[in-house]
Design an enzyme around this catalytic site. Sequence first.
Site, PDB file in Angstrom:
ATOM      1  N   GLU A 103       0.845  -1.201   0.000  1.00  0.00           N
ATOM      2  CA  GLU A 103       0.000   0.000   0.000  1.00  0.00           C
ATOM      3  C   GLU A 103       0.878   1.248   0.000  1.00  0.00           C
ATOM      4  O   GLU A 103       1.936   1.277   0.641  1.00  0.00           O
ATOM      5  CB  GLU A 103      -0.867   0.027   1.267  1.00  0.00           C
ATOM      6  CG  GLU A 103      -2.289  -0.456   1.055  1.00  0.00           C
ATOM      7  CD  GLU A 103      -3.159   0.557   0.328  1.00  0.00           C
ATOM      8  OE1 GLU A 103      -2.656   1.319  -0.520  1.00  0.00           O
ATOM      9  OE2 GLU A 103      -4.362   0.559   0.601  1.00  0.00           O
ATOM     10  N   ASP A 104       0.418   2.293  -0.661  1.00  0.00           N
ATOM     11  CA  ASP A 104       1.176   3.547  -0.633  1.00  0.00           C
ATOM     12  C   ASP A 104       1.038   4.247   0.709  1.00  0.00           C
ATOM     13  O   ASP A 104       2.014   4.760   1.250  1.00  0.00           O
ATOM     14  CB  ASP A 104       0.752   4.477  -1.780  1.00  0.00           C
ATOM     15  CG  ASP A 104      -0.749   4.727  -1.813  1.00  0.00           C
ATOM     16  OD1 ASP A 104      -1.499   3.927  -1.223  1.00  0.00           O
ATOM     17  OD2 ASP A 104      -1.172   5.717  -2.420  1.00  0.00           O
ATOM     18  N   ASP A 107      -3.999   5.438   6.230  1.00  0.00           N
ATOM     19  CA  ASP A 107      -4.561   6.681   6.755  1.00  0.00           C
ATOM     20  C   ASP A 107      -5.500   6.292   7.910  1.00  0.00           C
ATOM     21  O   ASP A 107      -5.038   6.045   9.028  1.00  0.00           O
ATOM     22  CB  ASP A 107      -5.294   7.342   5.579  1.00  0.00           C
ATOM     23  CG  ASP A 107      -5.646   8.790   5.799  1.00  0.00           C
ATOM     24  OD1 ASP A 107      -5.703   9.203   6.955  1.00  0.00           O
ATOM     25  OD2 ASP A 107      -5.891   9.515   4.831  1.00  0.00           O
ATOM     26  N   THR A 108      -6.793   6.170   7.639  1.00  0.00           N
ATOM     27  CA  THR A 108      -7.698   5.718   8.705  1.00  0.00           C
ATOM     28  C   THR A 108      -7.452   4.252   9.056  1.00  0.00           C
ATOM     29  O   THR A 108      -7.724   3.811  10.177  1.00  0.00           O
ATOM     30  CB  THR A 108      -9.178   5.851   8.272  1.00  0.00           C
ATOM     31  OG1 THR A 108      -9.428   4.970   7.179  1.00  0.00           O
ATOM     32  CG2 THR A 108      -9.521   7.267   7.877  1.00  0.00           C
ATOM     33  N   GLY A 109      -6.989   3.485   8.078  1.00  0.00           N
ATOM     34  CA  GLY A 109      -6.740   2.053   8.287  1.00  0.00           C
ATOM     35  C   GLY A 109      -7.851   1.168   7.747  1.00  0.00           C
ATOM     36  O   GLY A 109      -7.713  -0.046   7.711  1.00  0.00           O
ATOM     37  N   THR A 111      -8.977   0.703   4.670  1.00  0.00           N
ATOM     38  CA  THR A 111      -8.646  -0.057   3.450  1.00  0.00           C
ATOM     39  C   THR A 111      -7.793  -1.271   3.799  1.00  0.00           C
ATOM     40  O   THR A 111      -8.040  -2.387   3.328  1.00  0.00           O
ATOM     41  CB  THR A 111      -7.898   0.850   2.449  1.00  0.00           C
ATOM     42  OG1 THR A 111      -8.685   2.014   2.207  1.00  0.00           O
ATOM     43  CG2 THR A 111      -7.649   0.122   1.145  1.00  0.00           C
ATOM     44  N   LYS A 135       0.354   7.441   8.316  1.00  0.00           N
ATOM     45  CA  LYS A 135      -0.165   8.687   8.909  1.00  0.00           C
ATOM     46  C   LYS A 135      -0.842   8.310  10.224  1.00  0.00           C
ATOM     47  O   LYS A 135      -2.080   8.188  10.283  1.00  0.00           O
ATOM     48  CB  LYS A 135      -1.209   9.320   7.983  1.00  0.00           C
ATOM     49  CG  LYS A 135      -0.660  10.098   6.827  1.00  0.00           C
ATOM     50  CD  LYS A 135      -1.841  10.791   6.146  1.00  0.00           C
ATOM     51  CE  LYS A 135      -1.424  11.540   4.925  1.00  0.00           C
ATOM     52  NZ  LYS A 135      -2.606  12.081   4.218  1.00  0.00           N
ATOM     53  N   PHE A 156      -2.313  16.686   3.330  1.00  0.00           N
ATOM     54  CA  PHE A 156      -2.686  16.085   2.050  1.00  0.00           C
ATOM     55  C   PHE A 156      -1.411  15.958   1.231  1.00  0.00           C
ATOM     56  O   PHE A 156      -0.780  16.944   0.868  1.00  0.00           O
ATOM     57  CB  PHE A 156      -3.719  16.946   1.330  1.00  0.00           C
ATOM     58  CG  PHE A 156      -4.495  16.182   0.303  1.00  0.00           C
ATOM     59  CD1 PHE A 156      -5.795  15.777   0.548  1.00  0.00           C
ATOM     60  CD2 PHE A 156      -3.902  15.817  -0.913  1.00  0.00           C
ATOM     61  CE1 PHE A 156      -6.496  15.030  -0.395  1.00  0.00           C
ATOM     62  CE2 PHE A 156      -4.599  15.075  -1.850  1.00  0.00           C
ATOM     63  CZ  PHE A 156      -5.902  14.686  -1.600  1.00  0.00           C
ATOM     64  N   ARG A 169       0.178  12.056  -9.521  1.00  0.00           N
ATOM     65  CA  ARG A 169       0.712  10.723  -9.203  1.00  0.00           C
ATOM     66  C   ARG A 169       2.116  10.564  -9.768  1.00  0.00           C
ATOM     67  O   ARG A 169       2.930   9.809  -9.247  1.00  0.00           O
ATOM     68  CB  ARG A 169      -0.171   9.628  -9.812  1.00  0.00           C
ATOM     69  CG  ARG A 169      -1.552   9.500  -9.210  1.00  0.00           C
ATOM     70  CD  ARG A 169      -2.202   8.210  -9.701  1.00  0.00           C
ATOM     71  NE  ARG A 169      -3.641   8.189  -9.506  1.00  0.00           N
ATOM     72  CZ  ARG A 169      -4.257   7.818  -8.384  1.00  0.00           C
ATOM     73  NH1 ARG A 169      -3.551   7.436  -7.351  1.00  0.00           N
ATOM     74  NH2 ARG A 169      -5.570   7.815  -8.303  1.00  0.00           N
TER      75      ARG A 169
HETATM   76  C1  PRP Z   1      -5.669   5.667  -0.705  1.00  0.00           C
HETATM   77  C2  PRP Z   1      -4.507   4.719  -0.476  1.00  0.00           C
HETATM   78  C3  PRP Z   1      -5.098   3.614   0.331  1.00  0.00           C
HETATM   79  C4  PRP Z   1      -6.183   4.313   1.109  1.00  0.00           C
HETATM   80  C5  PRP Z   1      -5.745   4.506   2.523  1.00  0.00           C
HETATM   81  O1  PRP Z   1      -6.404   5.225  -1.792  1.00  0.00           O
HETATM   82  O2  PRP Z   1      -3.976   4.268  -1.696  1.00  0.00           O
HETATM   83  O3  PRP Z   1      -5.651   2.604  -0.491  1.00  0.00           O
HETATM   84  O4  PRP Z   1      -6.421   5.579   0.491  1.00  0.00           O
HETATM   85  O5  PRP Z   1      -6.731   5.173   3.260  1.00  0.00           O
HETATM   86  P1  PRP Z   1      -7.388   4.570   4.575  1.00  0.00           P
HETATM   87  O6  PRP Z   1      -6.285   4.043   5.452  1.00  0.00           O
HETATM   88  O7  PRP Z   1      -8.093   5.748   5.165  1.00  0.00           O
HETATM   89  O8  PRP Z   1      -8.353   3.486   4.150  1.00  0.00           O
HETATM   90  P2  PRP Z   1      -7.375   6.151  -2.642  1.00  0.00           P
HETATM   91  O9  PRP Z   1      -8.804   5.885  -2.245  1.00  0.00           O
HETATM   92  O10 PRP Z   1      -6.934   7.566  -2.563  1.00  0.00           O
HETATM   93  O11 PRP Z   1      -7.226   5.568  -4.105  1.00  0.00           O
HETATM   94  P3  PRP Z   1      -5.948   5.545  -5.078  1.00  0.00           P
HETATM   95  O12 PRP Z   1      -4.956   4.568  -4.483  1.00  0.00           O
HETATM   96  O13 PRP Z   1      -6.490   5.073  -6.375  1.00  0.00           O
HETATM   97  O14 PRP Z   1      -5.397   6.945  -5.130  1.00  0.00           O
END
Ligand code: PRP
Length: 184
Positions: A103-104, A107-109, A111, A135, A156, A169
């Site tokens: 994963e890149d 954030d909230t966790g 995903t 984060k 951001f 990107r």
């Molecule tokens: C971003 C990132 C993770 C997710 C993390 O994806 O690539 O998949 O958000 O956020 P979380 O921890 O709050 O769930 P995004 O929806 O921006 O899609 P992208 O990868 O296509 O830019």
Amino acid sequence: MSPVTPAGIGAILFTADEIAETVRALATRLARDLPPEPIVLVGVLKGALFLTADLARALPAEMDVRLDYLAVASYAGARSSGDVRLLVDVGQDLAGKHVVLVEDVVDTGHTLEFLGRLLAARKPASLRTCVLLDKPARRTVDVAVDYAGLSCPDAFIVGYGLDYQEKYRNLPYLAKLESRVSEG
Ligand code: PRP
């Protein structure tokens, strides 16, 4: 010489060299921990596109590394509720494989939690998570990250796969977004 930044891009948080060094360090740790069996790097589109590609090439050439991708989305404005859905699945059976979810950013966790459950249900031999940017201030779900590259502030951030409305990107560095006005 400082890299050129487009309009709307603020301070560079991590340069391309710092990212490359971090990816090498993540690859070193993974190579040390992974068994001498085929592994599957599963990149989460689109943000982890570059990280997955760079990580794969930073792993020792003698390792048997397979690549796959999946795509997820959150319903608009609903990320904090954890309403994540799978858009595109991997193209191979992960049962019995050593899987690294790439994963890149976490954030909230939500995903990572969603994908952790999804991939665990595929019965891999092992499942690890590898994230470039953490984060921690934004976390609402207590999700485990096995390999985290860089800790970053609650800003951001764009570049190296991360976007704002699909832009930026392609930037080779990670930078703060200064303004969120343009949509061209
Ligand atoms: C971003 C990132 C993770 C997710 C993390 O994806 O690539 O998949 O958000 O956020 P979380 O921890 O709050 O769930 P995004 O929806 O921006 O899609 P992208 O990868 O296509 O830019």
